[in-house]
Design a protein around this motif. Structure first.
Motif, PDB file in Angstrom:
ATOM      1  N   UNK A 175      13.205   3.647   4.734  1.00  0.00           N
ATOM      2  CA  UNK A 175      12.818   4.464   3.577  1.00  0.00           C
ATOM      3  C   UNK A 175      11.321   4.313   3.352  1.00  0.00           C
ATOM      4  N   UNK A 176      10.539   4.920   4.238  1.00  0.00           N
ATOM      5  CA  UNK A 176       9.086   4.768   4.165  1.00  0.00           C
ATOM      6  C   UNK A 176       8.364   6.083   4.429  1.00  0.00           C
ATOM      7  N   UNK A 177       9.011   7.198   4.139  1.00  0.00           N
ATOM      8  CA  UNK A 177       8.449   8.512   4.429  1.00  0.00           C
ATOM      9  C   UNK A 177       7.123   8.720   3.701  1.00  0.00           C
ATOM     10  N   UNK A 178       6.150   9.238   4.419  1.00  0.00           N
ATOM     11  CA  UNK A 178       4.857   9.559   3.827  1.00  0.00           C
ATOM     12  C   UNK A 178       4.915  10.935   3.182  1.00  0.00           C
ATOM     13  N   UNK A 179       4.487  11.044   1.933  1.00  0.00           N
ATOM     14  CA  UNK A 179       4.451  12.320   1.218  1.00  0.00           C
ATOM     15  C   UNK A 179       2.987  12.707   1.019  1.00  0.00           C
ATOM     16  N   UNK A 180       2.524  13.768   1.691  1.00  0.00           N
ATOM     17  CA  UNK A 180       1.110  14.162   1.572  1.00  0.00           C
ATOM     18  C   UNK A 180       0.761  14.562   0.141  1.00  0.00           C
ATOM     19  N   UNK A 269       0.151  -9.774  -6.802  1.00  0.00           N
ATOM     20  CA  UNK A 269       0.351  -8.356  -7.029  1.00  0.00           C
ATOM     21  C   UNK A 269       1.798  -7.972  -6.739  1.00  0.00           C
ATOM     22  N   UNK A 270       2.445  -7.358  -7.720  1.00  0.00           N
ATOM     23  CA  UNK A 270       3.744  -6.748  -7.452  1.00  0.00           C
ATOM     24  C   UNK A 270       3.921  -5.563  -8.395  1.00  0.00           C
ATOM     25  N   UNK A 271       3.167  -4.531  -8.100  1.00  0.00           N
ATOM     26  CA  UNK A 271       3.250  -3.303  -8.878  1.00  0.00           C
ATOM     27  C   UNK A 271       3.132  -2.117  -7.933  1.00  0.00           C
ATOM     28  N   UNK A 272       3.646  -1.001  -8.380  1.00  0.00           N
ATOM     29  CA  UNK A 272       3.528   0.251  -7.642  1.00  0.00           C
ATOM     30  C   UNK A 272       3.032   1.289  -8.631  1.00  0.00           C
ATOM     31  N   UNK A 273       3.433   2.514  -8.521  1.00  0.00           N
ATOM     32  CA  UNK A 273       2.911   3.508  -9.446  1.00  0.00           C
ATOM     33  C   UNK A 273       3.861   4.689  -9.565  1.00  0.00           C
ATOM     34  N   UNK A 274       3.719   5.389 -10.660  1.00  0.00           N
ATOM     35  CA  UNK A 274       4.258   6.729 -10.820  1.00  0.00           C
ATOM     36  C   UNK A 274       3.063   7.605 -11.164  1.00  0.00           C
ATOM     37  N   UNK A 301       9.935   9.647 -10.276  1.00  0.00           N
ATOM     38  CA  UNK A 301       9.110   8.601  -9.690  1.00  0.00           C
ATOM     39  C   UNK A 301       9.594   7.195  -9.957  1.00  0.00           C
ATOM     40  N   UNK A 302      10.439   7.006 -10.973  1.00  0.00           N
ATOM     41  CA  UNK A 302      10.885   5.678 -11.361  1.00  0.00           C
ATOM     42  C   UNK A 302      12.262   5.319 -10.810  1.00  0.00           C
ATOM     43  N   UNK A 303      12.848   6.159  -9.968  1.00  0.00           N
ATOM     44  CA  UNK A 303      14.127   5.799  -9.360  1.00  0.00           C
ATOM     45  C   UNK A 303      13.914   4.642  -8.383  1.00  0.00           C
ATOM     46  N   UNK A 304      14.925   3.825  -8.212  1.00  0.00           N
ATOM     47  CA  UNK A 304      14.811   2.679  -7.313  1.00  0.00           C
ATOM     48  C   UNK A 304      14.464   3.147  -5.890  1.00  0.00           C
ATOM     49  N   UNK A 305      15.071   4.234  -5.462  1.00  0.00           N
ATOM     50  CA  UNK A 305      14.831   4.738  -4.108  1.00  0.00           C
ATOM     51  C   UNK A 305      13.379   5.157  -3.923  1.00  0.00           C
ATOM     52  N   UNK A 306      12.790   5.806  -4.936  1.00  0.00           N
ATOM     53  CA  UNK A 306      11.409   6.267  -4.819  1.00  0.00           C
ATOM     54  C   UNK A 306      10.431   5.099  -4.896  1.00  0.00           C
ATOM     55  N   UNK A 307      10.715   4.111  -5.737  1.00  0.00           N
ATOM     56  CA  UNK A 307       9.854   2.932  -5.801  1.00  0.00           C
ATOM     57  C   UNK A 307       9.850   2.191  -4.468  1.00  0.00           C
ATOM     58  N   UNK A 309      10.474   3.585  -1.556  1.00  0.00           N
ATOM     59  CA  UNK A 309       9.795   4.434  -0.568  1.00  0.00           C
ATOM     60  C   UNK A 309       8.283   4.237  -0.607  1.00  0.00           C
ATOM     61  N   UNK A 310       7.718   4.262  -1.820  1.00  0.00           N
ATOM     62  CA  UNK A 310       6.259   4.098  -1.934  1.00  0.00           C
ATOM     63  C   UNK A 310       5.828   2.692  -1.504  1.00  0.00           C
ATOM     64  N   UNK A 311       6.622   1.705  -1.874  1.00  0.00           N
ATOM     65  CA  UNK A 311       6.324   0.338  -1.475  1.00  0.00           C
ATOM     66  C   UNK A 311       6.389   0.205   0.046  1.00  0.00           C
ATOM     67  N   UNK A 312       7.421   0.777   0.639  1.00  0.00           N
ATOM     68  CA  UNK A 312       7.631   0.645   2.080  1.00  0.00           C
ATOM     69  C   UNK A 312       6.605   1.436   2.873  1.00  0.00           C
ATOM     70  N   UNK A 313       6.137   2.554   2.310  1.00  0.00           N
ATOM     71  CA  UNK A 313       5.085   3.328   2.983  1.00  0.00           C
ATOM     72  C   UNK A 313       3.822   2.496   3.124  1.00  0.00           C
ATOM     73  N   UNK A 314       3.478   1.749   2.074  1.00  0.00           N
ATOM     74  CA  UNK A 314       2.285   0.905   2.121  1.00  0.00           C
ATOM     75  C   UNK A 314       2.457  -0.253   3.103  1.00  0.00           C
ATOM     76  N   UNK A 315       3.633  -0.896   3.083  1.00  0.00           N
ATOM     77  CA  UNK A 315       3.880  -2.018   3.983  1.00  0.00           C
ATOM     78  C   UNK A 315       3.910  -1.535   5.433  1.00  0.00           C
ATOM     79  N   UNK A 316       4.482  -0.357   5.677  1.00  0.00           N
ATOM     80  CA  UNK A 316       4.551   0.185   7.034  1.00  0.00           C
ATOM     81  C   UNK A 316       3.154   0.423   7.594  1.00  0.00           C
ATOM     82  N   UNK A 317       2.227   0.854   6.737  1.00  0.00           N
ATOM     83  CA  UNK A 317       0.848   1.047   7.184  1.00  0.00           C
ATOM     84  C   UNK A 317       0.259  -0.277   7.659  1.00  0.00           C
TER      85      UNK A 317
END
Length: 431
Positions: A175-180, A269-274, A301-307, A309-317
């Motif tokens: 769950x790490x899809x990049x959203x442009x 650090x343990x924060x993400x964003x909406x 933006x605050x669903x567990x799945x979306x949080x 995804x954004x976290x995993x996108x950053x870690x995948x990078x």
């Protein structure tokens, strides 16, 4: 953390790795947390309190060093010195002037503040350190205070979870899809000379703010984000929406404390964003219309799945094999260019709600207020931060431009409703 007897070193957490490469005198990536006491600060006792508590926070007692592939934190055995609070807000932290430390503890009058380089921690971690310092200070001054499982005291032992990289812990490679994203509308103005940041803060009733947000069917963060967007619209865009620069979406970057969504005790650090996102291409947009959109975007933006995804996108990078194998002296230039092109330009501003700061009941009589502030730079020329204590609700705006139109109109909204707003400023335009 890797132990070396007493000494230790830390890998930078996922969110921290970008900051050493992209920070400079203008883009400092620092933030401030502050507590106001009812008594004037005694510098001698404050220094003793910091000396007593710092070993309890090993992830702060470090200096930044460059490795072959990434920078890292190494144990800092140098003494730490507090300093009087000057006029500068969230300025650059020079390790050479600070014995290698990446944070400052400052005092003035009844105030104690910590300014922190974002690689060390987020606002939640910063307040955890500051609360411990204030607790130790009150003890040294002879006050009868107790921690009540709310303060990390010098006698308690650090545990591994406190310096965990929780982003990597909850990373999901599926769950790490990049959203442009499109570039955001930028707030323009007359630059303040480098080395200075303007600050305007407004203090209101917490109960009054909660009542207002509930009357709108929104959370406080949703309502204030929508109001800020509306203020930007009427002061910067309305009746000028045909201009090319004004056709970019207004985006408010709202950090999310992930400790409220995942079982983490990390001080790092343990924060993400909406993020809110609206193209304001009409001359008749209302606050209610903006709020309805903000509520919808927050809900998604605050669903567990979306949080995740954004976290995993950053870690995948970070885990990209090409990036991992690139030497750091080359990697930092790639990170810096990418951050300027596709990082800061994707947000109009950052608006952080750290939330309610709680203290043990025995400490509360000694506390007047709390506040937070974030740096502003060349790209995000205005940023905001919120913190509250009991019925003191404080919103602090920092800016790198002289103009204060947005802050003035934002706070005017509350006074027109009959709410009392106590305004303070550092009057940077007079320096």
């Amino acid at each position: 953390m890797v132990d070396r007897g007493r000494e230790s070193w830390f890998k930078l957490d996922n969110a921290a790795k970008i900051f050493p490469a992209v920070s400079n005198a203008r883009e400092t990536n620092t933030f401030r947390v502050q507590i106001e006491l009812k008594e004037a600060i005694d510098p001698e006792f404050l220094q003793l309190a910091v000396d007593a508590i710092l070993e309890r926070f090993p992830s702060f007692k470090v200096r930044l060093k460059n490795g072959f592939f990434w920078s890292y934190f190494d144990y800092n055995s140098s003494p730490f010195y507090i300093s009087p609070m000057g006029i500068e807000v969230c300025g650059p932290l020079s390790p050479k002037e600070n014995n290698g430390y990446l944070f400052k503890v400052m005092y003035r009058g009844n105030l104690v503040a910590i300014e922190i380089f974002h690689s060390l921690a987020d606002g939640t971690g910063g307040f955890m350190l500051l609360k411990s310092i204030i607790y130790e200070y009150l003890l040294l001054k002879g006050h009868r205070v107790t921690p009540d499982n709310m303060i990390l005291t010098k006698d308690s032992l650090p545990v591994r979870g406190e310096f965990e990289d929780s982003h990597s812990t909850y990373y999901n490679k599926k769950n790490r899809k990049h959203v442009p994203e499109k570039k955001a509308f930028g707030i323009k103005g007359t630059p303040i000379p480098e080395g200075h940041i303007g600050l305007i803060a407004g203090t209101m009733s917490t109960a009054g703010m909660l009542e207002l947000a509930r009357s709108k069917g929104a959370t406080v963060t949703e309502f204030l984000s929508a109001l800020l967007m509306y203020t930007i619209y009427v002061t910067q865009i309305q009746y000028r929406e045909h201009l090319k620069a004004n056709q970019k979406p207004v985006k408010i970057f709202v950090p999310v404390n992930l400790r409220k969504h995942f079982p983490s005790t990390s001080i790092r650090n343990f924060s993400n964003f909406v993020k809110t996102d609206m193209v304001m291409n009409r001359s008749d947009i209302s606050l209610d219309e903006i709020l309805a959109l903000v509520k919808e975007q927050f809900k998604k933006g605050m669903t567990k799945d979306e949080l995740i995804r954004k976290m995993s996108e950053n870690v995948a990078f970070e885990k990209n094999i090409i990036l991992r194998m690139t030497p750091y002296f080359l990697k930092k230039y790639v990170l810096k260019i990418g951050y300027q092109i596709m990082g800061l330009s994707l947000n109009t501003l950052s608006f952080t709600n750290i939330g309610k700061i709680d203290f043990p009941e025995s400490m509360e009589p000694h506390i007047v207020s709390v506040s937070a502030a974030a740096y502003s730079g060349k790209f995000n020329t205005l940023n905001g931060a919120i913190a509250s204590f009991k019925d003191q609700f404080k919103i602090t705006f920092t800016r790198s431009i002289i103009e204060t139109t947005i802050e003035r109109e934002f706070f005017r909204y509350f006074t027109t409703l009959g709410m009392h707003v106590e305004i303070e400023s550092n009057f940077v335009e007079e320096y």
